[in-house]
Design a protein around this motif. Structure first.
Motif, mmCIF file in Angstrom:
data_model
loop_
_atom_site.group_PDB
_atom_site.id
_atom_site.type_symbol
_atom_site.label_atom_id
_atom_site.label_comp_id
_atom_site.label_asym_id
_atom_site.label_seq_id
_atom_site.Cartn_x
_atom_site.Cartn_y
_atom_site.Cartn_z
ATOM 1 N N LYS A 71 15.770 -29.521 1.598
ATOM 2 C CA LYS A 71 15.968 -30.705 2.436
ATOM 3 C C LYS A 71 17.466 -30.864 2.658
ATOM 4 O O LYS A 71 18.283 -30.454 1.818
ATOM 5 C CB LYS A 71 15.386 -31.948 1.762
ATOM 6 N N PRO A 72 17.869 -31.455 3.781
ATOM 7 C CA PRO A 72 19.305 -31.638 4.031
ATOM 8 C C PRO A 72 19.873 -32.749 3.158
ATOM 9 O O PRO A 72 19.196 -33.718 2.843
ATOM 10 C CB PRO A 72 19.360 -32.016 5.516
ATOM 11 N N TYR A 73 21.133 -32.574 2.778
ATOM 12 C CA TYR A 73 21.854 -33.623 2.073
ATOM 13 C C TYR A 73 23.074 -33.979 2.896
ATOM 14 O O TYR A 73 23.902 -33.118 3.213
ATOM 15 C CB TYR A 73 22.293 -33.181 0.669
ATOM 16 N N THR A 74 23.183 -35.242 3.250
ATOM 17 C CA THR A 74 24.365 -35.743 3.957
ATOM 18 C C THR A 74 24.805 -37.037 3.278
ATOM 19 O O THR A 74 24.004 -37.726 2.647
ATOM 20 C CB THR A 74 24.090 -36.015 5.447
ATOM 21 N N SER A 75 26.069 -37.342 3.429
ATOM 22 C CA SER A 75 26.622 -38.569 2.849
ATOM 23 C C SER A 75 27.868 -38.932 3.653
ATOM 24 O O SER A 75 28.126 -38.352 4.708
ATOM 25 C CB SER A 75 26.962 -38.349 1.376
ATOM 26 N N ASP A 76 28.652 -39.844 3.137
ATOM 27 C CA ASP A 76 29.918 -40.197 3.785
ATOM 28 C C ASP A 76 31.003 -39.161 3.509
ATOM 29 O O ASP A 76 32.095 -39.262 4.037
ATOM 30 C CB ASP A 76 30.392 -41.572 3.292
ATOM 31 N N CYS A 77 30.699 -38.198 2.671
ATOM 32 C CA CYS A 77 31.661 -37.142 2.344
ATOM 33 C C CYS A 77 31.812 -36.203 3.544
ATOM 34 O O CYS A 77 30.916 -36.122 4.384
ATOM 35 C CB CYS A 77 31.186 -36.359 1.125
#
Length: 193
Positions: free
Chosen positions: A42-48
Motif C-alpha cells: 500500500k502507498p505511504y504518504t505524509s507531510d514528509c
C-alpha cells in the motif's frame, strides 16, 4: 564359581551392555515454523518530502525517541518483531551530504566486529534523482540491512533494519529474506516530492 562372584560378573556384564546406545543422535535445536503473509503493498504518504510503498502487514509510526527530528519514523513489522528505523535530513550543503554519507557508512561498518561480510549495492537512478547504497550485513549482527537514499542536492534518508531479538542469523534468516524483498520494493517505489 561361588554365588557372590557370579552376581558381580553378571552386574559387570549388565553395566557394560547398558552403556551402548547404537543409533542415538541428539536432535538439533528447533525453531517455530513461521507463516508468512501474502505479499501485498500500500502507498505511504505524509507531510514528509518523500513517499514509498509498504507491505500491508507493516505499519508506520513517528519516531518518539528523545533526539527524534521531523520525518524520523519506524516501519514496524509486528508479526516478525522487526523494525526499519528511518531518519531524514534536509541537505544544506555538499559538505553536509558528504558527512551524512560517511556517517551512514560508519554506522554500517560498526558491525564489522560480528559481521562475516558486508556487501554494498549501489543505487543509481538519475531519472528519479535517486542515489544511494544498500549495506547487506551478514552474520550475527544487531542490524542485518542498512541503506541510504539521496537526490544529492536537497534530501537524504537513511534506513536500518533491526530485529528485536538476540541476533541469531540461523533463526532470523527466513524472516530477513522475506523482509528483504519488502525493502527492495520500498526502495524501488521511493519518490521525492
Amino acid at each position: 564359581m561361588d554365588k557372590r562372584n557370579l552376581i558381580c560378573l553378571l552386574a559387570l556384564v549388565l553395566m557394560f551392555s547398558a552403556c551402548r546406545q547404537e543409533g542415538y543422535t541428539p536432535k538439533p535445536r528447533g525453531y517455530f515454523r513461521i507463516e508468512f503473509p501474502e505479499k501485498a503493498y500500500k502507498p505511504y504518504t505524509s507531510d514528509c518530502p518523500f513517499s514509498f510503498r509498504i507491505p500491508v502487514y507493516a505499519n508506520v509510526s513517528a519516531d518518539t525517541s528523545a533526539n527524534a527530528r521531523p520525518c524520523w519514523m519506524d516501519v514496524a513489522f509486528p508479526g516478525f518483531n522487526a523494525r526499519i528505523h528511518f531518519s531524514y535530513w534536509p541537505i544544506q550543503s555538499g559538505k553536509m551530504l558528504y558527512q551524512l554519507v560517511e556517517d551512514s557508512r560508519d554506522l554500517a561498518f560498526k558491525h564489522t566486529i560480528k559481521a562475516t561480510a558486508i556487501d554494498e549495492q549501489l543505487i543509481i537512478r538519475p531519472e528519479k534523482d535517486m542515489y544511494g547504497i544498500v549495506y547487506n550485513i551478514r552474520g550475527n549482527t544487531a542490524s542485518s540491512l542498512q541503506f541510504f537514499l539521496t537526490d544529492s542536492t536537497s534530501h537524504y534518508v537513511r534506513g536500518a533494519l533491526y530485529f528485536h531479538e538476540e541476533p541469531r542469523i540461523d533463526s532470523i534468516r527466513p524472516v530477513l529474506e522475506f523482509i528483504r524483498s519488502d525493502i527492495d520494493s520500498l526502495i524501488a517505489s521511493f519518490r521525492w516530492k
